[in-house]
Design a protein around this motif. Sequence first.
Motif, PDB file in Angstrom:
ATOM      1  N   GLU A 131       0.823  -1.210   0.000  1.00 54.75           N
ATOM      2  CA  GLU A 131       0.000   0.000   0.000  1.00 54.75           C
ATOM      3  C   GLU A 131       0.861   1.266   0.000  1.00 54.75           C
ATOM      4  O   GLU A 131       0.589   2.224  -0.740  1.00 54.75           O
ATOM      5  CB  GLU A 131      -0.917  -0.003   1.224  1.00 54.75           C
ATOM      6  CG  GLU A 131      -1.890   1.172   1.266  1.00 54.75           C
ATOM      7  CD  GLU A 131      -2.847   1.100   2.450  1.00 54.75           C
ATOM      8  OE1 GLU A 131      -3.480   2.125   2.744  1.00 54.75           O
ATOM      9  OE2 GLU A 131      -2.955   0.021   3.070  1.00 54.75           O
ATOM     10  N   MET A 132       1.931   1.261   0.790  1.00 56.12           N
ATOM     11  CA  MET A 132       2.816   2.414   0.850  1.00 56.12           C
ATOM     12  C   MET A 132       3.572   2.598  -0.467  1.00 56.12           C
ATOM     13  O   MET A 132       3.791   3.732  -0.930  1.00 56.12           O
ATOM     14  CB  MET A 132       3.797   2.251   2.012  1.00 56.12           C
ATOM     15  CG  MET A 132       4.725   3.440   2.233  1.00 56.12           C
ATOM     16  SD  MET A 132       5.601   3.304   3.806  1.00 56.12           S
ATOM     17  CE  MET A 132       4.266   3.642   4.962  1.00 56.12           C
TER      18      MET A 132
ATOM     19  N   GLU B 299       1.219   4.079  -3.011  1.00 58.68           N
ATOM     20  CA  GLU B 299       1.017   5.499  -2.712  1.00 58.68           C
ATOM     21  C   GLU B 299       2.207   6.328  -3.195  1.00 58.68           C
ATOM     22  O   GLU B 299       2.053   7.401  -3.778  1.00 58.68           O
ATOM     23  CB  GLU B 299       0.809   5.683  -1.220  1.00 58.68           C
ATOM     24  CG  GLU B 299       0.581   7.127  -0.791  1.00 58.68           C
ATOM     25  CD  GLU B 299       0.417   7.271   0.709  1.00 58.68           C
ATOM     26  OE1 GLU B 299       0.621   8.399   1.208  1.00 58.68           O
ATOM     27  OE2 GLU B 299       0.097   6.275   1.376  1.00 58.68           O
ATOM     28  N   THR B 300       3.405   5.795  -2.983  1.00 56.80           N
ATOM     29  CA  THR B 300       4.617   6.506  -3.386  1.00 56.80           C
ATOM     30  C   THR B 300       4.745   6.562  -4.900  1.00 56.80           C
ATOM     31  O   THR B 300       5.357   7.489  -5.447  1.00 56.80           O
ATOM     32  CB  THR B 300       5.851   5.834  -2.761  1.00 56.80           C
ATOM     33  OG1 THR B 300       5.692   5.799  -1.342  1.00 56.80           O
ATOM     34  CG2 THR B 300       7.125   6.587  -3.092  1.00 56.80           C
TER      35      THR B 300
ATOM     36  N   SER C 187       3.819   9.824  -6.149  1.00 56.50           N
ATOM     37  CA  SER C 187       4.483  10.974  -5.535  1.00 56.50           C
ATOM     38  C   SER C 187       4.820  12.041  -6.575  1.00 56.50           C
ATOM     39  O   SER C 187       5.021  11.751  -7.760  1.00 56.50           O
ATOM     40  CB  SER C 187       5.776  10.508  -4.845  1.00 56.50           C
ATOM     41  OG  SER C 187       6.601  11.599  -4.510  1.00 56.50           O
TER      42      SER C 187
ATOM     43  N   ARG D  96       9.059   8.050  -7.273  1.00 58.54           N
ATOM     44  CA  ARG D  96       8.263   7.235  -8.212  1.00 58.54           C
ATOM     45  C   ARG D  96       9.137   6.144  -8.829  1.00 58.54           C
ATOM     46  O   ARG D  96       8.693   5.002  -9.009  1.00 58.54           O
ATOM     47  CB  ARG D  96       7.655   8.110  -9.309  1.00 58.54           C
ATOM     48  CG  ARG D  96       6.666   9.143  -8.815  1.00 58.54           C
ATOM     49  CD  ARG D  96       5.763   9.643  -9.935  1.00 58.54           C
ATOM     50  NE  ARG D  96       6.481  10.203 -11.075  1.00 58.54           N
ATOM     51  CZ  ARG D  96       6.911  11.461 -11.167  1.00 58.54           C
ATOM     52  NH1 ARG D  96       6.702  12.297 -10.160  1.00 58.54           N
ATOM     53  NH2 ARG D  96       7.539  11.890 -12.252  1.00 58.54           N
TER      54      ARG D  96
END
Length: 294
Positions: free
Chosen positions: A145-146, A149-150, A153, A159
């Motif tokens: 998930e993190m 999300e990144t 970015s 990215r």
Amino acid sequence: FFDDEAGRALAQIDDPSAAKALLDRLATASEALMHEIGIGLGRNRSPGVQQELLRRLPASRGPARQAVLMALADHYRRAPDPEVAAALWKVAQSDPQARERALDVLGTAPNDALGRRVAALYPGAPVGLKRKIIQILGDSGTGLEMILETAGSGQPILRAEAAWALRAHEGEEVTAALFGLLDDPAPTVSINASAALAARALDPGTVDLGPAAARASGPTRANLLIAIGRSGADTPDRPALLAMVRRDPDPLVAESAVRLLVGRGQPADLTAASAVHKRTRDGGHRTQMARLLG
């Protein structure tokens, strides 16, 4: 008598007396010599060196702490030790200046527990530390998930790291994210996304990389051709691949196209492939092309 030249010489010696001499200079050596001391103590396998480094780590500061961490890194890479890991994690939590180096060392032996721990450091962290955390999450196969999300970015460097980290994860959401990153305006992001796709096992029945390879260029296209070869897909077809062999300005693309043709058991147009071999400047690529050409 102990000067910088003597210190560099002692750093090459692996015995207890050399270790003691280097340890004795940790508090007073010049910053340039600290680097040599760190290398020397890392190489030194004498009994007790690792324990002495652990003993000195909490009180060390500045260049001396960096030297101790450098030495512990070499010991940890050779044989990951829970006691060293605990000491390094304490540094990562408490010392912002040494945090990235401590995580560098811990990241050489990634695992689920480390992934969960570093994820807690992500919120509010500076860009460099965020990049290191995403790298560890990718290497440990955690924190999807993190990572996703990144991948969105505003920082291209983040990215790009997230794109490569996704190689360790499966699923439609991951594949969709990587396809989206192929069109990122930052070249490093698209290259890493294509490399991540090449590192995964893709089902040609559900994932069509042909259009993406057709519109890509340079290393991104080369990586996508590798991914296509691994998946067993039949697109691009032979004429399209031969066109890449003959006309693509990037030798890596031409080489990947030749490999794909050879892997399919199709004639690789030896005349065109020979031309690629001649214009490839990199010695390693020339050797690989020569092998492909028989």
